[in-house]
Design a protein around this motif. Sequence first.
Motif, PDB file in Angstrom:
ATOM      1  N   SER A  23       0.821  -1.212   0.000  1.00  0.00           N
ATOM      2  CA  SER A  23       0.000   0.000   0.000  1.00  0.00           C
ATOM      3  C   SER A  23       0.854   1.261   0.000  1.00  0.00           C
ATOM      4  N   MET A  24       1.975   1.235   0.730  1.00  0.00           N
ATOM      5  CA  MET A  24       2.849   2.403   0.771  1.00  0.00           C
ATOM      6  C   MET A  24       3.536   2.601  -0.566  1.00  0.00           C
ATOM      7  N   PHE A  27       1.112   4.068  -2.895  1.00  0.00           N
ATOM      8  CA  PHE A  27       0.845   5.469  -2.596  1.00  0.00           C
ATOM      9  C   PHE A  27       1.980   6.340  -3.124  1.00  0.00           C
ATOM     10  N   ASP A  61       9.784  10.254   6.899  1.00  0.00           N
ATOM     11  CA  ASP A  61      10.610   9.891   8.047  1.00  0.00           C
ATOM     12  C   ASP A  61      11.764   9.001   7.598  1.00  0.00           C
ATOM     13  N   GLY A  63      12.522   6.008   8.341  1.00  0.00           N
ATOM     14  CA  GLY A  63      12.130   4.654   7.965  1.00  0.00           C
ATOM     15  C   GLY A  63      11.788   4.567   6.487  1.00  0.00           C
ATOM     16  N   LEU A  64      11.073   5.558   6.030  1.00  0.00           N
ATOM     17  CA  LEU A  64      10.668   5.558   4.628  1.00  0.00           C
ATOM     18  C   LEU A  64      11.870   5.856   3.729  1.00  0.00           C
TER      19      LEU A  64
ATOM     20  N   GLU B 430       7.333  -0.759  12.122  1.00  0.00           N
ATOM     21  CA  GLU B 430       7.404   0.174  11.020  1.00  0.00           C
ATOM     22  C   GLU B 430       6.148   1.023  10.963  1.00  0.00           C
ATOM     23  N   SER B 431       6.314   2.303  11.000  1.00  0.00           N
ATOM     24  CA  SER B 431       5.174   3.174  10.795  1.00  0.00           C
ATOM     25  C   SER B 431       5.685   4.336   9.976  1.00  0.00           C
ATOM     26  N   TYR B 432       5.422   4.270   8.697  1.00  0.00           N
ATOM     27  CA  TYR B 432       5.975   5.288   7.813  1.00  0.00           C
ATOM     28  C   TYR B 432       5.188   6.587   7.897  1.00  0.00           C
ATOM     29  N   VAL B 666       2.778  -4.977  10.140  1.00  0.00           N
ATOM     30  CA  VAL B 666       3.394  -3.760   9.604  1.00  0.00           C
ATOM     31  C   VAL B 666       2.282  -2.760   9.337  1.00  0.00           C
ATOM     32  N   PHE B 668       1.025   1.203   8.202  1.00  0.00           N
ATOM     33  CA  PHE B 668       1.415   2.372   7.423  1.00  0.00           C
ATOM     34  C   PHE B 668       0.680   3.595   7.879  1.00  0.00           C
ATOM     35  N   GLY B 670       0.859   6.265   5.795  1.00  0.00           N
ATOM     36  CA  GLY B 670       0.709   7.054   4.556  1.00  0.00           C
ATOM     37  C   GLY B 670      -0.698   7.500   4.394  1.00  0.00           C
TER      38      GLY B 670
END
Lengths: 70, 670
Positions: A23-24, A27, A61, A63-64, B430-432, B666, B668, B670
């Motif tokens: 999903s990320m 996006f 951030d 992490g991304l 993980e938390s973007y 995990v 997100f 976003g």
Amino acid sequence: MMTLAQGTVNQTYVIRDVEAKDSMRDFLFTLGCYSGEKVTIISKLASNFIINVKDARYSIDEGLARVIMI
Amino acid sequence: MKIALAGNPNSGKTTLFNAITGRQEYVGNWAGVTVEKKEGPLKPELNREKADVTVVDLPGAYSMSPFTSDESITRDFIRDEKPDVIINIVDSDNLSRSLFFTTQLLELGVPVVVALNKYDTAEKKQSSIHLDWLSERLQCPVIATIATKSAHNSGLKQLAAEAIRLGLSDYRQPAPHIAGTRHAATEADFEKADKKRYEFVSRIVADVEHRKVSSASQTAQDKADRIIASRWLGIPIFALVIWLVFSLSQAWAGPFLADILVGWLDAFQSWVAGLVSGVNPFLSSLLVDGIIGGVSAVVGFLPLIMILFFCLALLEDCGYMARVAVVMDRFFKRIGLSGKSVIPMVVSTGCAIPGIMASRTIKDTRQRRTTAMLSPFMPCGAKLPIIALFSGLFFGNQGWVGTSMYFLAIVIIVVSGLIVRRITGDASKESYFIMELPEYRWPSIKRAALSMLVRAKAFIIKAGTIILICNAVIQILQSFNWQLQLVGDAPETSILAAVASPFAWLFIPLGFGLWQFAAAAITGFIAKENVVGTLAVTFSVTRFISVDDLALVGGAGEVGAVFGIGAAAGLAYLVFNLFTPPCFAAIGAMRGEMESRKWFWGGIAFQLSMGYTLAFLVYQTGTLITTGAVGTGFVGGLTAVLVIAGVIGFFMKRGSKLSESMEEGVHFAG
């Protein structure tokens, strides 16, 4: 190959891969952040990176930044 | 005819919607302010043909691809409600991303008009766009607009005329020729097609746009960001900003204006009292003390609220709030949330209802529910009179009381977030976080003034309806006993006292175990402004704001004496009212966003426990410091707090076991 988190400020890189989960990754794709596109690191703040993709500024951030391969 | 407004987040859709309909919907200079579609008729002066035109403002979306977007409201709307025209709002400074969505809209067959919005910003940056070429390539009209301006050169007239013209015709929008988009069926197909789509856009942009300055080069704004959102200065700057807002509203300009207003209200009250002096004493007291007194006790705080809203609108308009989200992300990550949760909390400083609704943009369910549950802890505009009253009574109207309540709210949110994270057994590492940074701009005084007036109007309407009725009911309930006889000078024998006393008993360990305080806290759930109104009615002090000595709360000593509580209990009562569940309307919004009974009731129970525990700690610690001994009902209160802590501890332990047994998920942001 290295991650965007290892990049230097004021440098423009070509994205090689985005290793985030679906999903990320999707996006980011809609924002124009996918392999082959350019990304510029504008600044490193607190624990965030300010990047420029397709004429827009984003705060991401660490992490991304670590899953965006350049 | 239906005109739909669609476009990327923060491209100015709602601003344009307000400009062409004359409505006053809530706007902010960051992505994701609008979470629900809004409808309104087109302004008559923009509608020369007198056609029946409804404009629909849709939430922002970056894409409509079936596999890549959760923002399906746009897609569903266009499929189900079949608008006659789509106005696609495009940020002129961001063609290369925005036109991606445009090409998708062009494929729907519905006529599209592109509004190149924020055209003035693009011009300021010396980039030029060839409108005719762009129009030719997209095969749709392209009109430069400046939605923030109402002047004739804003392009809005032309935009509306063009949209109506297309809407009245039976024109079918031709789709752009992009390889692979038509027959895409699988996710891989769509991705391939979308890459082609981006290539198509890039070719157009290369031809029609000429930028003198590359968007990737460093600007003064980037320099400013390095200070404003920096690791060490970010929080102090935010604290300073909030302190300035509170000082302006509560210590500098606010009280001055409030004094003038209260002078008028007092004159009005005496005038009415003179008129009804001959009639039945109960009825005249109901009108003069209950209704007029109670309502004007609340309305007296209107100037403070207006200044707060004005300042918040300026802050929201200039682009600073998105930076606050960046600064806060670091702390919020530790509690399993992300900087995205900051936006709902910032919005909640105005009103918790849109704040809670703003949590809808958070994709992760647990984060969204937690945000909806914690956002109402931010003191909203309706809680401002309570803060002002108690900071005036016990702390001489200092700006720091309000500011510290803000920061206390942030601390409470962080602590609560940690607790909720443990209870839900969230083990995500993980938390973007990703958020678009809007450009800074000079905030518009006019827009801020309008936003302030809209909210002030809502406040006055509330004061004239809900609060008026509540005050009348309170006055009646405290005038009669169960035998429906007038109680006269013994309100402690009234129905109200009888109903509120059991609750008051619970509040003894918090220092305010009087039925009046209990009644005020209960009416506070109907609307938080009621707390001040009910206190005014039950204690028969309508003059919280003194006209004589230019102080917000005049004769603080006298009023304090009437209340019969000390500073520690006063602060405890303030904390209790700020950090319990919000008003019923906000509770309803919470239920809507949480979409889970378990979360909803758990959230309410948690908020109640938080308010009670905090008030207990504040009162008992305060009393211990000031008198050297603990306050009344210490043992009982401590037992209650320990039971609360035990229950929460039990759930936290169960939650962490749950997370150990679960696979690491995990999430997100976003």
